[in-house]
Design a protein around this motif. Structure first.
Motif, PDB file in Angstrom:
ATOM      1  N   VAL A  77       0.865  -1.171   0.000  1.00 50.83           N
ATOM      2  CA  VAL A  77       0.000   0.000   0.000  1.00 50.83           C
ATOM      3  C   VAL A  77       0.905   1.225   0.000  1.00 50.83           C
ATOM      4  CG1 VAL A  77      -1.796   1.263   1.224  1.00 50.83           C
ATOM      5  CG2 VAL A  77      -1.789  -1.250   1.262  1.00 50.83           C
ATOM      6  N   ILE A  78       0.853   1.978  -1.083  1.00 57.60           N
ATOM      7  CA  ILE A  78       1.681   3.170  -1.217  1.00 57.60           C
ATOM      8  C   ILE A  78       0.781   4.387  -1.015  1.00 57.60           C
ATOM      9  CG2 ILE A  78       3.136   4.517  -2.781  1.00 57.60           C
ATOM     10  CD1 ILE A  78       3.881   1.825  -4.132  1.00 57.60           C
ATOM     11  N   PHE A  79       1.233   5.303  -0.159  1.00 57.74           N
ATOM     12  CA  PHE A  79       0.431   6.485   0.135  1.00 57.74           C
ATOM     13  C   PHE A  79       1.336   7.700   0.267  1.00 57.74           C
ATOM     14  CE2 PHE A  79       1.475   4.325   4.017  1.00 57.74           C
ATOM     15  CZ  PHE A  79       1.777   5.316   4.943  1.00 57.74           C
ATOM     16  N   TYR A  80       0.729   8.853   0.088  1.00 58.80           N
ATOM     17  CA  TYR A  80       1.473  10.108   0.075  1.00 58.80           C
ATOM     18  C   TYR A  80       1.251  10.871   1.372  1.00 58.80           C
ATOM     19  CZ  TYR A  80       3.712  14.238  -1.809  1.00 58.80           C
ATOM     20  OH  TYR A  80       4.559  15.276  -2.018  1.00 58.80           O
ATOM     21  N   VAL A  81       2.329  11.339   1.963  1.00 54.42           N
ATOM     22  CA  VAL A  81       2.288  12.204   3.148  1.00 54.42           C
ATOM     23  C   VAL A  81       2.628  13.614   2.690  1.00 54.42           C
ATOM     24  CG1 VAL A  81       3.406  12.731   5.357  1.00 54.42           C
ATOM     25  CG2 VAL A  81       2.900  10.353   4.745  1.00 54.42           C
ATOM     26  N   ARG A  82       1.792  14.555   3.078  1.00 57.55           N
ATOM     27  CA  ARG A  82       2.015  15.962   2.734  1.00 57.55           C
ATOM     28  C   ARG A  82       2.547  16.715   3.949  1.00 57.55           C
ATOM     29  NH1 ARG A  82      -1.975  13.776   0.111  1.00 57.55           N
ATOM     30  NH2 ARG A  82      -2.387  14.234  -2.059  1.00 57.55           N
ATOM     31  N   ASP A  83       3.187  17.831   3.708  1.00 56.24           N
ATOM     32  CA  ASP A  83       3.652  18.671   4.812  1.00 56.24           C
ATOM     33  C   ASP A  83       2.488  18.960   5.756  1.00 56.24           C
ATOM     34  OD1 ASP A  83       6.370  18.970   4.162  1.00 56.24           O
ATOM     35  OD2 ASP A  83       5.919  20.577   2.738  1.00 56.24           O
ATOM     36  N   GLY A  84       2.725  18.812   7.044  1.00 59.25           N
ATOM     37  CA  GLY A  84       1.698  19.076   8.041  1.00 59.25           C
ATOM     38  C   GLY A  84       0.919  17.849   8.478  1.00 59.25           C
ATOM     39  N   ASP A  85       0.954  16.763   7.692  1.00 59.00           N
ATOM     40  CA  ASP A  85       0.297  15.522   8.117  1.00 59.00           C
ATOM     41  C   ASP A  85       1.030  14.956   9.322  1.00 59.00           C
ATOM     42  OD1 ASP A  85      -1.622  15.531   6.094  1.00 59.00           O
ATOM     43  OD2 ASP A  85      -0.432  14.265   4.758  1.00 59.00           O
ATOM     44  N   SER A  86       0.289  14.336  10.232  1.00 55.74           N
ATOM     45  CA  SER A  86       0.960  13.814  11.419  1.00 55.74           C
ATOM     46  C   SER A  86       0.586  12.379  11.777  1.00 55.74           C
ATOM     47  CB  SER A  86       0.698  14.711  12.629  1.00 55.74           C
ATOM     48  OG  SER A  86      -0.673  14.720  12.942  1.00 55.74           O
ATOM     49  N   GLN A  87      -0.615  11.931  11.407  1.00 56.02           N
ATOM     50  CA  GLN A  87      -1.015  10.570  11.771  1.00 56.02           C
ATOM     51  C   GLN A  87      -1.699   9.880  10.604  1.00 56.02           C
ATOM     52  OE1 GLN A  87      -3.050   9.993  15.437  1.00 56.02           O
ATOM     53  NE2 GLN A  87      -1.853  11.531  16.507  1.00 56.02           N
ATOM     54  N   PHE A  88      -1.299   8.632  10.397  1.00 58.52           N
ATOM     55  CA  PHE A  88      -1.921   7.801   9.372  1.00 58.52           C
ATOM     56  C   PHE A  88      -2.240   6.449   9.972  1.00 58.52           C
ATOM     57  CE2 PHE A  88       0.031  10.948   6.794  1.00 58.52           C
ATOM     58  CZ  PHE A  88      -0.730  11.016   5.649  1.00 58.52           C
ATOM     59  N   HIS A  89      -3.479   6.014   9.809  1.00 61.92           N
ATOM     60  CA  HIS A  89      -3.888   4.665  10.186  1.00 61.92           C
ATOM     61  C   HIS A  89      -4.405   4.031   8.903  1.00 61.92           C
ATOM     62  CE1 HIS A  89      -5.135   1.327  12.604  1.00 61.92           C
ATOM     63  NE2 HIS A  89      -6.378   1.438  12.159  1.00 61.92           N
ATOM     64  N   ILE A  90      -3.728   2.979   8.441  1.00 64.66           N
ATOM     65  CA  ILE A  90      -4.048   2.346   7.166  1.00 64.66           C
ATOM     66  C   ILE A  90      -4.520   0.916   7.425  1.00 64.66           C
ATOM     67  CG2 ILE A  90      -3.193   1.767   4.863  1.00 64.66           C
ATOM     68  CD1 ILE A  90      -2.961   4.751   5.370  1.00 64.66           C
ATOM     69  N   PRO A  91      -5.832   0.696   7.569  1.00 63.89           N
ATOM     70  CA  PRO A  91      -6.343  -0.659   7.762  1.00 63.89           C
ATOM     71  C   PRO A  91      -6.287  -1.466   6.462  1.00 63.89           C
ATOM     72  CG  PRO A  91      -7.863   0.975   8.619  1.00 63.89           C
ATOM     73  CD  PRO A  91      -6.855   1.700   7.783  1.00 63.89           C
ATOM     74  N   LEU A  92      -6.201  -2.780   6.632  1.00 65.89           N
ATOM     75  CA  LEU A  92      -6.218  -3.710   5.501  1.00 65.89           C
ATOM     76  C   LEU A  92      -7.296  -4.744   5.778  1.00 65.89           C
ATOM     77  CD1 LEU A  92      -4.782  -4.676   2.845  1.00 65.89           C
ATOM     78  CD2 LEU A  92      -3.399  -6.158   4.322  1.00 65.89           C
ATOM     79  N   LEU A  93      -8.282  -4.824   4.898  1.00 66.95           N
ATOM     80  CA  LEU A  93      -9.313  -5.855   4.963  1.00 66.95           C
ATOM     81  C   LEU A  93      -8.880  -6.936   3.989  1.00 66.95           C
ATOM     82  CD1 LEU A  93     -12.456  -3.527   4.838  1.00 66.95           C
ATOM     83  CD2 LEU A  93     -11.190  -4.342   6.845  1.00 66.95           C
ATOM     84  N   LEU A  94      -8.680  -8.145   4.491  1.00 66.30           N
ATOM     85  CA  LEU A  94      -7.969  -9.176   3.739  1.00 66.30           C
ATOM     86  C   LEU A  94      -8.780 -10.451   3.613  1.00 66.30           C
ATOM     87  CD1 LEU A  94      -5.137  -9.979   2.568  1.00 66.30           C
ATOM     88  CD2 LEU A  94      -4.532 -10.688   4.892  1.00 66.30           C
ATOM     89  N   ASN A  95      -8.697 -11.078   2.435  1.00 61.01           N
ATOM     90  CA  ASN A  95      -9.140 -12.459   2.261  1.00 61.01           C
ATOM     91  C   ASN A  95      -8.177 -13.123   1.292  1.00 61.01           C
ATOM     92  OD1 ASN A  95     -10.264 -12.547  -0.544  1.00 61.01           O
ATOM     93  ND2 ASN A  95     -11.686 -11.031   0.263  1.00 61.01           N
ATOM     94  N   ALA A  96      -8.331 -14.389   1.059  1.00 59.40           N
ATOM     95  CA  ALA A  96      -7.348 -15.127   0.253  1.00 59.40           C
ATOM     96  C   ALA A  96      -7.276 -14.649  -1.196  1.00 59.40           C
ATOM     97  CB  ALA A  96      -7.656 -16.621   0.293  1.00 59.40           C
ATOM     98  N   ASN A  97      -8.325 -14.029  -1.698  1.00 62.84           N
ATOM     99  CA  ASN A  97      -8.354 -13.642  -3.103  1.00 62.84           C
ATOM    100  C   ASN A  97      -8.521 -12.149  -3.336  1.00 62.84           C
ATOM    101  OD1 ASN A  97      -8.113 -16.274  -4.356  1.00 62.84           O
ATOM    102  ND2 ASN A  97     -10.055 -16.677  -3.347  1.00 62.84           N
ATOM    103  N   GLY A  98      -8.343 -11.349  -2.296  1.00 54.52           N
ATOM    104  CA  GLY A  98      -8.488  -9.917  -2.480  1.00 54.52           C
ATOM    105  C   GLY A  98      -8.231  -9.147  -1.202  1.00 54.52           C
ATOM    106  N   TYR A  99      -8.220  -7.842  -1.349  1.00 50.08           N
ATOM    107  CA  TYR A  99      -8.020  -6.970  -0.200  1.00 50.08           C
ATOM    108  C   TYR A  99      -8.567  -5.578  -0.515  1.00 50.08           C
ATOM    109  CZ  TYR A  99      -3.938  -5.324  -2.847  1.00 50.08           C
ATOM    110  OH  TYR A  99      -3.121  -4.828  -3.819  1.00 50.08           O
ATOM    111  N   THR A 100      -8.822  -4.829   0.547  1.00 48.99           N
ATOM    112  CA  THR A 100      -9.265  -3.444   0.460  1.00 48.99           C
ATOM    113  C   THR A 100      -8.512  -2.667   1.523  1.00 48.99           C
ATOM    114  OG1 THR A 100     -11.485  -4.124  -0.220  1.00 48.99           O
ATOM    115  CG2 THR A 100     -11.262  -1.901   0.661  1.00 48.99           C
ATOM    116  N   THR A 101      -8.235  -1.429   1.225  1.00 47.56           N
ATOM    117  CA  THR A 101      -7.574  -0.578   2.198  1.00 47.56           C
ATOM    118  C   THR A 101      -8.159   0.828   2.117  1.00 47.56           C
ATOM    119  OG1 THR A 101      -5.419   0.152   3.035  1.00 47.56           O
ATOM    120  CG2 THR A 101      -5.677   0.031   0.643  1.00 47.56           C
ATOM    121  N   TYR A 102      -7.930   1.603   3.141  1.00 44.85           N
ATOM    122  CA  TYR A 102      -8.427   2.975   3.212  1.00 44.85           C
ATOM    123  C   TYR A 102      -7.680   3.710   4.307  1.00 44.85           C
ATOM    124  CZ  TYR A 102     -11.064   0.968   7.103  1.00 44.85           C
ATOM    125  OH  TYR A 102     -11.397   0.334   8.259  1.00 44.85           O
ATOM    126  N   ARG A 103      -7.848   5.005   4.369  1.00 44.40           N
ATOM    127  CA  ARG A 103      -7.270   5.775   5.473  1.00 44.40           C
ATOM    128  C   ARG A 103      -8.288   5.779   6.596  1.00 44.40           C
ATOM    129  NH1 ARG A 103      -4.562  11.814   5.692  1.00 44.40           N
ATOM    130  NH2 ARG A 103      -3.923  11.643   7.864  1.00 44.40           N
TER     131      ARG A 103
END
Length: 115
Positions: A85-111
């Motif tokens: 999971v590649i994500f961009y941090v901008r100046d001033g950002d301080s916290q990122f929580h990146i969950p991963l919803l996983l199964n054997a044939n796929g995944y989803t992620t979000y901030r």
């Protein structure tokens, strides 16, 4: 407090995915990634802090999840041996929580928002 965290939920079992190796990397130059931290998810499927203190700066970051070892331990063949999971941090950002919803044939992620 500056932080990058993650949480993995196994959608097949409906439970947190524990003991999954996770790496946090920062792109130092085009295509050159530096490892900033590594951990295994705890019993609740979480890595609460992957970022070394004071290391959060603008740029590209990558979370690398070793899903092959997780599924192998359960004797399941997964389609994706590694999830990145590649994500961009901008100046001033301080916290990122990146969950991963996983199964054997796929995944989803979000901030997400860490608790």
């Amino acid at each position: 407090m500056k932080r990058i965290s993650t949480h993995i939920l196994d959608l097949m079992s409906g439970r947190p995915a524990s003991d999954v190796p996770v790496r946090l990397e920062h792109e130092e130059s085009r295509g050159n990634w530096k490892v900033l931290g590594a951990a295994r998810t705890d019993g609740d499927g979480r890595c609460g802090q992957l970022l070394p203190e004071g290391e959060l700066r603008a740029g590209l970051y990558r979370l690398v999840f070793d899903t092959a070892s997780y599924f192998s331990a359960q004797k399941i063949e997964g389609l994706y041996p590694v999830v990145q999971v590649i994500f961009y941090v901008r100046d001033g950002d301080s916290q990122f929580h990146i969950p991963l919803l996983l199964n054997a044939n796929g995944y989803t992620t979000y901030r997400g928002v860490d608790r």
